[in-house]
Design an enzyme around this catalytic site. Structure first.
Site, PDB file in Angstrom:
ATOM      1  N   ARG A 116      20.888 -64.522  81.441  1.00  0.00           N
ATOM      2  CA  ARG A 116      21.187 -63.532  82.335  1.00  0.00           C
ATOM      3  C   ARG A 116      20.462 -62.481  82.861  1.00  0.00           C
ATOM      4  O   ARG A 116      19.742 -62.243  82.033  1.00  0.00           O
ATOM      5  CB  ARG A 116      22.716 -63.063  82.300  1.00  0.00           C
ATOM      6  CG  ARG A 116      23.756 -64.130  81.542  1.00  0.00           C
ATOM      7  CD  ARG A 116      24.115 -65.060  82.594  1.00  0.00           C
ATOM      8  NE  ARG A 116      24.629 -64.514  84.021  1.00  0.00           N
ATOM      9  CZ  ARG A 116      25.219 -65.189  85.121  1.00  0.00           C
ATOM     10  NH1 ARG A 116      25.122 -66.567  84.834  1.00  0.00           N
ATOM     11  NH2 ARG A 116      25.468 -64.599  86.123  1.00  0.00           N
ATOM     12  N   CYS A 117      20.585 -62.036  84.022  1.00  0.00           N
ATOM     13  CA  CYS A 117      19.712 -60.767  84.464  1.00  0.00           C
ATOM     14  C   CYS A 117      19.778 -59.601  83.549  1.00  0.00           C
ATOM     15  O   CYS A 117      20.835 -59.557  82.789  1.00  0.00           O
ATOM     16  CB  CYS A 117      20.358 -60.352  85.892  1.00  0.00           C
ATOM     17  SG  CYS A 117      21.760 -59.205  85.861  1.00  0.00           S
ATOM     18  N   PRO A 118      18.805 -58.905  83.273  1.00  0.00           N
ATOM     19  CA  PRO A 118      17.493 -59.159  83.677  1.00  0.00           C
ATOM     20  C   PRO A 118      16.460 -60.035  82.695  1.00  0.00           C
ATOM     21  O   PRO A 118      15.097 -59.974  83.054  1.00  0.00           O
ATOM     22  CB  PRO A 118      16.949 -57.845  83.965  1.00  0.00           C
ATOM     23  CG  PRO A 118      17.454 -57.139  82.744  1.00  0.00           C
ATOM     24  CD  PRO A 118      18.907 -57.606  82.519  1.00  0.00           C
TER      25      PRO A 118
END
Lengths: 71, 356
Positions: free
Chosen positions: A10-12
């Site tokens: 997942r981000c980042p």
């Protein structure tokens, strides 16, 4: 061409991993980032704008990134 | 804890009146008792006070116990069978859902500063509806209401304009031309759980809900909340210049202290108290926790903090970095020292998280 597989991350994290990899490359060299995180599609162009490196989507969940040329 | 969340405690005067209002305003205004008569008077006074504060006629005000129903009531009440709904990529999800469920809708893009280009309305025609946001709750970006409404009505002579003023509150006046508008009592430090809708007298609005009598809306709101909201609005004073000064200092401090930061919207084209920052290589949830440990409460639009794990549609529409996002809302109580401390905490937190 070098590939970085960030599937499931997942981000980042995809942006961080791409950034780390590109630091080891020479200007003009490219890599492929694989990411299924919907934020990558939005954040990669923003990252390019902020860092000067080029990026574009080449297929679903696949992105090409080229390190900016150094003088 | 220093509060930089969008929410803030009730205005002190509104809090003081709330408990008393529950004692005095429990009667059903529809009945014929003396208590009901007093409740009717309290309701009427509150409606007149809110109308005056918002710059509309008292008969144009409707109050809702379910605030988000207001978007449906205003838009659906104006829509005609042949209408196209024009809405923007930064509108609230409730509004986007209404538009996307309709047979014909056009989503207007925004530029990198969050502004809608009036030329995007060139396809509007008679009887169309423009759902227009006064200001964005996530970024604070204020739309150019005058130019946008003028352009829309030049294309759509009989068109309707429904304004989302939930984030604007009293920070800005309604434009010269409008048909419906929705407000949120919290924007002037009133209570939550109360939607205020304005429907222009003489407009073609029709109650879209099944109904038998002539009431425009369900009337199922809490009278004490209405009274408290009216008192909060009466005591609300604009300190926009001071808030803008604090926002300017915050933005300058972050620009000079932290590299690789995206700031959403220009301060001069935004609400004076809303600021959105996105920090490259930082996870939003971790940043929120780090700031909370340092004594600061902020909001975030990052995907990792959202219930559906989707990035903010507002930041995405503007091309702004969606990770590492924090939204800082400056309140009347916020001091210059608070801003300096927050800048210091952000610099330390971002630096620490980037090293991990």
């Amino acid at each position: 061409m070098k590939e970085i597989n960030c599937t499931g991350k997942r981000c980042p994290l995809p942006i961080i991993e791409a950034s780390k990899a590109i630091k080891e490359m020479k200007g003009g060299e490219s890599l492929v980032l694989i990411s299924d995180d919907p934020a990558t599609r939005i954040d990669l162009p923003a990252w390019s704008r902020m860092t000067g490196n080029d990026s574009h989507q080449i297929a679903e969940n696949r992105y090409s990134i080229t390190k900016k040329a150094t003088n | 804890m220093k509060n930089f969340l969008a929410e803030a405690p009730l205005a002190p005067s509104a809090r003081d009146v709330l408990l008393d209002a529950f004692d005095q305003g429990w009667h059903d205004p529809q009945k014929l008792t003396q208590g009901a008569s007093k409740a009717r008077a309290l309701r009427q006074n509150s409606l007149e006070s809110i109308a005056a504060g918002l710059g509309v006629h008292p008969t144009e005000i409707e109050v809702l116990g379910e605030p988000s129903l207001g978007h449906f009531l205003t838009i659906q009440g104006f829509i005609q069978p042949t209408s196209t709904i024009f809405y923007s990529s930064v509108d609230k999800k409730e509004i986007q859902a209404i538009a996307r469920a309709w047979q014909s809708a056009v989503e207007l893009p925004v530029d990198s500063s969050g502004q809608i280009n009036p030329d995007a309305l060139r396809e509007a025609k008679a009887d169309d509806l423009f759902a227009l946001q006064g200001a964005n709750a996530e970024t604070g970006v204020v739309q150019n209401l005058g130019k946008l409404t003028e352009r829309f009505l030049s294309q759509s002579k009989n068109g309707s304009i429904c304004l989302d003023f939930t984030a604007v509150g009293c920070h800005q006046s309604l434009p010269a031309t409008w048909d419906g508008a929705i407000f949120d009592s919290r924007s002037w430090r009133g209570p939550q759980g109360l939607g205020i809708v304005a429907i222009k007298n003489g407009s073609k609005w029709r109650n879209p809900l099944p109904h038998i009598n002539s009431v425009k809306t369900p009337q199922s709101f809490s009278l004490p909340l209405l009274i408290s909201s009216a008192v909060a609005l009466e005591s609300w004073t604009s300190d926009a210049e001071r808030l803008r000064g604090l926002s300017r200092r915050l933005r300058d401090g972050i620009r000079s202290g932290i590299s690789d930061c995206d700031i959403a919207g220009e301060l001069e084209g935004s609400l004076p108290h809303v600021n959105s920052f996105s920090f490259l290589y930082v996870e939003g949830e971790e940043l929120l926790r780090s700031l909370e440990k340092r004594g600061f409460l902020v909001d975030s639009g990052s995907a990792c903090t959202a219930e559906d794990l989707q990035p903010s549609h507002v930041l995405a529409a503007m091309g702004i970095l969606t990770h590492g996002n924090v939204r800082v809302t400056i309140h009347t109580e916020t001091t210059e020292a608070d801003i300096e401390e927050l800048i210091g905490a952000l610099v330390q937190s971002v630096e620490e998280l980037r090293k991990q």
